[in-house]
Write a protein that holds these residues in place. Structure first.
Motif, PDB file in Angstrom:
ATOM      1  N   VAL A  24       4.437   0.739  10.120  1.00  0.00           N
ATOM      2  CA  VAL A  24       5.669   0.484   9.372  1.00  0.00           C
ATOM      3  C   VAL A  24       5.601  -0.861   8.639  1.00  0.00           C
ATOM      4  O   VAL A  24       6.131  -0.990   7.529  1.00  0.00           O
ATOM      5  N   ALA A  25       4.922  -1.837   9.213  1.00  0.00           N
ATOM      6  CA  ALA A  25       4.765  -3.127   8.531  1.00  0.00           C
ATOM      7  C   ALA A  25       3.892  -2.967   7.284  1.00  0.00           C
ATOM      8  O   ALA A  25       4.178  -3.550   6.240  1.00  0.00           O
ATOM      9  N   ARG A  26       2.841  -2.155   7.386  1.00  0.00           N
ATOM     10  CA  ARG A  26       1.999  -1.864   6.206  1.00  0.00           C
ATOM     11  C   ARG A  26       2.821  -1.150   5.133  1.00  0.00           C
ATOM     12  O   ARG A  26       2.752  -1.486   3.957  1.00  0.00           O
ATOM     13  N   GLU A  27       3.579  -0.144   5.566  1.00  0.00           N
ATOM     14  CA  GLU A  27       4.400   0.620   4.636  1.00  0.00           C
ATOM     15  C   GLU A  27       5.375  -0.291   3.889  1.00  0.00           C
ATOM     16  O   GLU A  27       5.592  -0.132   2.685  1.00  0.00           O
ATOM     17  N   ALA A  28       5.950  -1.253   4.598  1.00  0.00           N
ATOM     18  CA  ALA A  28       6.942  -2.149   4.005  1.00  0.00           C
ATOM     19  C   ALA A  28       6.304  -3.306   3.236  1.00  0.00           C
ATOM     20  O   ALA A  28       7.001  -4.066   2.569  1.00  0.00           O
ATOM     21  N   GLY A  29       4.991  -3.472   3.378  1.00  0.00           N
ATOM     22  CA  GLY A  29       4.305  -4.552   2.691  1.00  0.00           C
ATOM     23  C   GLY A  29       4.564  -5.920   3.276  1.00  0.00           C
ATOM     24  O   GLY A  29       4.478  -6.932   2.583  1.00  0.00           O
ATOM     25  N   ILE A  30       4.870  -5.968   4.578  1.00  0.00           N
ATOM     26  CA  ILE A  30       5.175  -7.260   5.212  1.00  0.00           C
ATOM     27  C   ILE A  30       4.125  -7.692   6.226  1.00  0.00           C
ATOM     28  O   ILE A  30       4.276  -8.737   6.868  1.00  0.00           O
ATOM     29  N   LEU A  31       3.071  -6.918   6.370  1.00  0.00           N
ATOM     30  CA  LEU A  31       2.019  -7.279   7.325  1.00  0.00           C
ATOM     31  C   LEU A  31       1.308  -8.520   6.798  1.00  0.00           C
ATOM     32  O   LEU A  31       0.818  -8.542   5.678  1.00  0.00           O
ATOM     33  N   TYR A  32       1.271  -9.566   7.593  1.00  0.00           N
ATOM     34  CA  TYR A  32       0.703 -10.844   7.163  1.00  0.00           C
ATOM     35  C   TYR A  32      -0.705 -11.052   7.666  1.00  0.00           C
ATOM     36  O   TYR A  32      -1.582 -11.437   6.925  1.00  0.00           O
TER      37      TYR A  32
END
Length: 84
Positions: free
Chosen positions: A72-80
């Motif tokens: 879900v973090a990848r999908e949202a583009g927030i994975l740091y």
């Protein structure tokens, strides 16, 4: 909720300023998803929320929760900081 730790933490961007938050356990991830999530609440979001809840209660593995949060973090583009 339990304190089982992710084998590798997950770091996510929390806002446009570039502030980051580190998720170390399913409980921390669950709290982040409920309280700080600013992206779309998609099917992957709901799956991550459920996986973290289940892992915290012993119904799913910590690894399964981590995979769901990464998705879900990848999908949202927030994975740091991806440590997969």
């Amino acid at each position: 909720m339990d304190s089982n730790r992710f084998e590798n933490h997950i770091t996510v961007k929390v806002d446009a300023t570039g502030a980051v938050h580190t998720l170390r356990t399913p409980t921390e991830a669950y709290q982040f998803l409920l309280g700080s999530w600013n992206a779309k609440r998609s099917e992957k979001y709901r799956a991550a929320l459920q996986a973290c809840s289940d892992a915290s209660l012993g119904g799913k593995t910590t690894m399964a929760a981590r995979r769901a949060v990464l998705a879900v973090a990848r999908e949202a583009g927030i994975l740091y900081d991806e440590k997969a």
